[in-house]
Design a protein around this motif. Structure first.
Motif, mmCIF file in Angstrom:
data_model
loop_
_atom_site.group_PDB
_atom_site.id
_atom_site.type_symbol
_atom_site.label_atom_id
_atom_site.label_comp_id
_atom_site.label_asym_id
_atom_site.label_seq_id
_atom_site.Cartn_x
_atom_site.Cartn_y
_atom_site.Cartn_z
ATOM 1 N N GLY A 95 10.717 -3.727 -5.233
ATOM 2 C CA GLY A 95 10.782 -4.719 -6.513
ATOM 3 C C GLY A 95 10.194 -6.025 -6.506
ATOM 4 O O GLY A 95 10.378 -6.724 -7.568
ATOM 5 N N LEU A 96 9.448 -6.361 -5.555
ATOM 6 C CA LEU A 96 8.837 -7.572 -5.727
ATOM 7 C C LEU A 96 7.693 -7.594 -6.417
ATOM 8 O O LEU A 96 6.973 -6.820 -6.410
ATOM 9 N N VAL A 130 12.306 -10.800 -0.496
ATOM 10 C CA VAL A 130 12.074 -11.789 0.740
ATOM 11 C C VAL A 130 11.765 -13.193 0.215
ATOM 12 O O VAL A 130 11.079 -13.149 -1.004
ATOM 13 N N SER A 131 12.116 -14.003 0.709
ATOM 14 C CA SER A 131 11.728 -15.461 0.364
ATOM 15 C C SER A 131 10.067 -15.572 0.145
ATOM 16 O O SER A 131 9.537 -16.039 -0.707
ATOM 17 N N SER A 132 9.568 -15.534 1.562
ATOM 18 C CA SER A 132 8.078 -15.636 1.472
ATOM 19 C C SER A 132 7.651 -14.885 3.010
ATOM 20 O O SER A 132 8.588 -14.689 3.558
ATOM 21 N N ILE A 133 6.354 -14.538 2.714
ATOM 22 C CA ILE A 133 5.966 -14.115 4.138
ATOM 23 C C ILE A 133 4.689 -14.586 4.572
ATOM 24 O O ILE A 133 3.870 -15.301 3.743
ATOM 25 N N ARG A 154 -3.483 -8.100 -5.469
ATOM 26 C CA ARG A 154 -4.167 -7.606 -6.534
ATOM 27 C C ARG A 154 -4.244 -5.897 -6.290
ATOM 28 O O ARG A 154 -4.188 -5.263 -7.295
ATOM 29 N N ASP A 155 -4.569 -5.518 -5.345
ATOM 30 C CA ASP A 155 -4.882 -4.051 -5.086
ATOM 31 C C ASP A 155 -3.436 -3.178 -5.301
ATOM 32 O O ASP A 155 -3.562 -2.184 -5.648
ATOM 33 N N LEU A 156 -2.518 -3.836 -4.964
ATOM 34 C CA LEU A 156 -1.030 -3.203 -5.013
ATOM 35 C C LEU A 156 -0.369 -3.643 -6.587
ATOM 36 O O LEU A 156 0.670 -2.899 -6.570
ATOM 37 N N GLY A 157 -1.051 -4.392 -7.359
ATOM 38 C CA GLY A 157 -0.613 -4.553 -8.663
ATOM 39 C C GLY A 157 0.611 -5.484 -8.697
ATOM 40 O O GLY A 157 1.174 -5.674 -9.614
ATOM 41 N N PHE A 158 0.421 -6.464 -7.807
ATOM 42 C CA PHE A 158 1.422 -7.698 -7.926
ATOM 43 C C PHE A 158 1.045 -8.516 -9.116
ATOM 44 O O PHE A 158 -0.077 -8.633 -9.209
ATOM 45 N N ILE A 201 5.843 -1.777 0.694
ATOM 46 C CA ILE A 201 7.330 -1.782 0.940
ATOM 47 C C ILE A 201 7.940 -2.766 -0.080
ATOM 48 O O ILE A 201 9.151 -2.243 -0.749
ATOM 49 N N LEU A 202 7.405 -3.748 -0.034
ATOM 50 C CA LEU A 202 7.912 -4.908 -0.904
ATOM 51 C C LEU A 202 7.796 -4.513 -2.311
ATOM 52 O O LEU A 202 8.531 -5.066 -3.109
#
Length: 498
Positions: free
Chosen positions: A312-313, A292-295, A348-352, A307-308
């Motif tokens: 692969g985001l 997605v472009s942005s949220i 941070r918590d999801l490892g982005f 989900i993102l």
């Protein structure tokens, strides 16, 4: 066509899926005033290409300004057949950005066409110009186009094709389309028409061609929603794209072809799209990556972010837009610091890997205190996760409540950018500051507000544009706009909300 250009085109075609090769009585060139990679990431450009090819008597082929560097003067070629781009009945240009205005002139020259409408005749193709810029401000394009298309191409292209079949001359064609929604005839109309708005039942639009050399390599794009329900005062999406139309999840999913590895969902307010989680989960179940472009920060939750992330985001992209809460409220952005900080914690918590945060400066009523708040807030974000701060000068646009606001001024913007960079430099690598040029933002503002005289200034710059060149050309055509001077005179005007 020289060997280098031929090989470039062959490589790109070999990396495409969905290219249309067609022969028909009426030839259409769909041209883009920038690079191939940017064009192939444009759903609008691809949609017009598909719509013309869907008409039984029309065959559309693509051409890109980028290739003019390898072609003889006036001999730009199309990709599908290699014919000269100007050898067409219709020459269509899709313009997305103000700063592509000079490129429109270059593109017409590269195709062997005179840029000025008044210097072409019935032997030349009909020049149609569409794209996001025409909805924002069509007037700088007026000297060049026979007709300017404003709004949704799904509505205008079929009607134009039918009129072209019936007409026996360019003048008769213009007679037939005069007064149609979304059709602006520069030599006849004194005001812009009602924008063309496509009904929900013709949506979604999606990639006709998946290209490996696109800005989004190998990504199949699909527009899940059109329009925007948010009231942000600076943004054209709500007015330009009409009422919000959310495409049912089933229709979004059914247009995704077999064999696609990654889908990019497109929309002005994707995180407000009510089916985004369902569509995302279904694509993941099919083994398809998702982008997605942005949220929006106020719509982020761990489920959507997960989900993102699985899709692969790797980097969260959030628009704060206002440097302070006061200015975000002024812009009716409807997000708070708590929303932005919570999104950083989820990232941070999801490892982005990172957190991209977009800001505007030079807003109406902005003071140094607003910049101080932005700097302090960025430090707080950096304590949570690394942040890439993208800063753009504010450019007032037509059809928004900011139409009466002055451009903040190049020196003011540059001083604030310098301060931001200086005060955040010590936080590297946790904070990276990326900014847009204040001088080019001023040129964008001139074009965003300008009339036909700005197009005539662009005509003087086709051999090379620069900031100094733009100032000189604007002076030569008699341009004057008190709201868009490089440095404003007197106090800033108040924000006028309508």
């Amino acid at each position: 066509m020289n060997d280098e250009l031929r090989k470039r085109i062959q490589r790109r075609l070999a990396g495409e899926r969905g290219t249309i090769f067609k022969d028909a009585p009426f030839r259409v060139t769909v041209a883009y005033p920038n690079t191939y990679a940017v064009a192939m990431a444009s759903l609008g450009f691809q949609t017009v290409y598909r719509l013309f090819n869907a008409e039984p008597d029309f065959a559309a082929e693509r051409a890109f300004l980028e290739d003019a560097e390898l072609a003889p003067p006036g001999r730009l070629v199309t990709y599908e057949s290699g014919r000269y781009a100007g050898d067409a009945h219709v020459f269509g240009i899709s313009v997305a950005f103000e700063l592509d205005l000079v490129n429109v002139v270059r593109l017409l020259r590269a195709a062997g066409l005179e840029p000025l409408r008044e210097e072409r005749d019935d032997r030349d193709p009909l020049v149609l110009v569409g794209g996001p810029l025409t909805s924002s401000n069509p007037w700088p394009l007026a000297p060049f186009a026979d007709a300017i298309l404003i709004g949704d191409g799904e509505e205008t292209v079929p009607r134009l094709a039918e009129a072209y079949r019936q007409a026996e001359s360019k003048a008769e064609f213009l007679d037939l389309i005069e007064g149609m929604p979304g059709v602006f005839l520069p030599d006849r109309d004194e005001r812009e028409p009602h924008w063309a708005t496509a009904p929900l039942d013709v949506l979604p639009v999606y990639s006709q061609i998946v290209a490996e050399q696109s800005e989004f390599p190998g990504v199949f794009l699909v527009e899940a929603e059109r329009g925007c329900p948010r009231p942000c005062t600076f943004c054209l999406a709500r007015t330009m794209y009409g009422p919000t139309r959310n495409v049912p999840a089933e229709r979004v999913l059914e247009v995704v072809p077999e064999g696609v590895a990654k889908v990019g969902l497109v929309g002005a307010a994707l995180s407000d799209y009510p089916h985004i989680k369902r569509v995302g989960r279904t694509l993941l179940e099919r083994g398809i990556k998702l982008s997605v472009s942005s949220i929006r920060a106020d719509r982020v939750d761990p489920e959507l972010a997960g989900i993102l992330r699985e899709g692969g985001l790797r980097t969260f992209t959030i628009a704060s837009d206002g440097p302070s809460q006061r200015l975000r409220d002024l812009l009716k952005k409807q997000i708070s610091e708590d929303h932005l900080l919570r999104a950083a914690e989820i990232a941070r918590d999801l490892g982005f890997k990172g957190y991209k945060l977009y800001q505007m400066i030079g807003l109406p009523t902005e003071t140094d205190d607003d910049i101080t708040e932005m700097i302090a807030f960025t430090r707080r974000v950096a304590e949570i996760t690394p942040v890439a701060l993208g800063i753009s000068p504010f450019v007032p646009k037509r059809h928004t409540p900011h139409w009466g606001d002055r451009f903040a001024g190049i020196k003011t913007i540059e001083a604030r950018l310098k301060r931001i960079q200086k005060e955040l430099r010590r936080l590297r690598p946790r904070v990276e500051v990326r900014s847009t040029s204040a001088k080019w933002a001023w040129i964008e503002a001139v074009i965003a507000r300008g009339g036909p005289e700005v197009g005539l200034a662009a005509l003087r710059l086709e051999d090379g544009e620069s900031f100094a060149g733009w100032k000189r050309a604007l002076a030569e055509v008699g341009w004057h706009d008190p709201l868009t001077l490089p440095e404003p005179e007197g106090a800033a005007l108040p924000l006028v909300l309508g």
